[in-house]
Write a protein that holds these residues in place. Structure first.
Motif, PDB file in Angstrom:
ATOM      1  N   PRO A 111      39.410   9.729  27.289  1.00  0.00           N
ATOM      2  CA  PRO A 111      40.516  10.367  28.029  1.00  0.00           C
ATOM      3  C   PRO A 111      41.217   9.414  29.002  1.00  0.00           C
ATOM      4  O   PRO A 111      40.573   8.738  29.800  1.00  0.00           O
ATOM      5  CB  PRO A 111      39.809  11.491  28.806  1.00  0.00           C
ATOM      6  CG  PRO A 111      38.458  11.615  28.195  1.00  0.00           C
ATOM      7  CD  PRO A 111      38.107  10.281  27.653  1.00  0.00           C
ATOM      8  N   LEU A 113      42.721   9.960  31.859  1.00  0.00           N
ATOM      9  CA  LEU A 113      42.793  11.062  32.821  1.00  0.00           C
ATOM     10  C   LEU A 113      42.235  10.614  34.157  1.00  0.00           C
ATOM     11  O   LEU A 113      41.257   9.866  34.210  1.00  0.00           O
ATOM     12  CB  LEU A 113      41.969  12.247  32.287  1.00  0.00           C
ATOM     13  CG  LEU A 113      41.900  13.507  33.148  1.00  0.00           C
ATOM     14  CD1 LEU A 113      43.264  14.177  33.226  1.00  0.00           C
ATOM     15  CD2 LEU A 113      40.872  14.479  32.572  1.00  0.00           C
ATOM     16  N   PHE A 125      44.605  19.145  30.437  1.00  0.00           N
ATOM     17  CA  PHE A 125      44.360  18.001  29.574  1.00  0.00           C
ATOM     18  C   PHE A 125      43.371  18.355  28.467  1.00  0.00           C
ATOM     19  O   PHE A 125      43.606  18.067  27.280  1.00  0.00           O
ATOM     20  CB  PHE A 125      43.834  16.823  30.398  1.00  0.00           C
ATOM     21  CG  PHE A 125      43.598  15.573  29.593  1.00  0.00           C
ATOM     22  CD1 PHE A 125      44.594  14.623  29.446  1.00  0.00           C
ATOM     23  CD2 PHE A 125      42.361  15.349  28.982  1.00  0.00           C
ATOM     24  CE1 PHE A 125      44.378  13.473  28.697  1.00  0.00           C
ATOM     25  CE2 PHE A 125      42.135  14.206  28.233  1.00  0.00           C
ATOM     26  CZ  PHE A 125      43.144  13.262  28.090  1.00  0.00           C
TER      27      PHE A 125
END
Length: 225
Positions: A111, A113, A125
């Motif tokens: 990810p 993120l 997400f």
């Protein structure tokens, strides 16, 4: 300051486990009278993600033209997945299958993120990056809407055309959609694809390889039939 997200930390591992469970639940529901309803619920969630995301990012001060346009391949896969679950239209099923497994699945596993649980953007997400791969597999298994002959060329053409659209937007506003201008800060597959700008070409070539591999099971199936 709130804690930053770390790949394969506790929250990420929980998400991966939940994703697997939800995928199994969807496959089980596909054999019951709840099949259509479950498809529509998941499809509605995917279609709602973008407008809901705009509101959440606006509320938390992270909304900008550099991040909020629905130009990422994951955005396209999300919208295609929602339409596919509601309509079963072959093109949208192909888009979510190829984009979802070749691309969005990478976002679930590595990810890009920064927001940690329980930040609402964490949920946005992972609803996307878990829901799309689940849908990608679901449409070709439970729904049995499989890629048609010519799917690799068709989706590759669409991918490259969309890449050109993104490049134009990035050039016009100085954004970094699809990570065309710089790699994610977090470790990802991009790190193995060479320096900028050459990794853009490598990404396109890798997409063709992934699409071809993803189509192979259906090519062999048709050859046997």
């Amino acid at each position: 300051m709130p804690p930053a997200f770390h790949p394969y930390g506790p929250s990420h591992k929980v998400v991966l486990a939940i994703t697997l469970v939800l995928f199994i639940v969807m496959l089980l529901l596909a054999r019951t009278r709840w099949a259509v309803l479950s498809q529509q619920v998941l499809g509605s969630m995917l279609l709602a993600l973008y407008p809901v995301g705009l509101g959440v990012h606006a509320l938390y001060g992270s909304l900008s033209v550099y991040t909020a346009l629905p130009l990422q391949y994951c955005d396209v896969a999300t919208l295609a997945g929602g339409i596919a679950l509601w309509t079963r239209r072959p093109f949208f099923c192909e888009v979510v299958y190829f984009f979802g497994i070749a691309g969005t699945l990478q976002g679930l596993l590595t990810p890009a993120l920064i927001y940690e649980f329980p930040d609402p953007r964490f949920f946005l997400f992972f609803i996307m990056h878990a829901g799309v791969p689940i849908t990608a597999v679901y449409v070709v298994t439970a729904m049995k809407v499989r890629p048609r002959p010519g799917a690799v060329l068709r989706i590759m053409t669409f991918s490259v055309a969309w890449y050109a659209v993104i490049a134009g937007v990035n050039y016009a506003i100085g954004a970094n959609y699809a990570f065309q201008c710089s790699k994610p800060v977090q470790a990802s597959l991009f790190d193995q694809l060479g320096p900028w700008p050459w990794y853009n070409l490598t990404t396109i070539g890798l997409g063709l390889i992934f699409y071809s591999l993803l189509y192979l099971p259906f090519a062999f199936r048709r050859a046997r039939d």
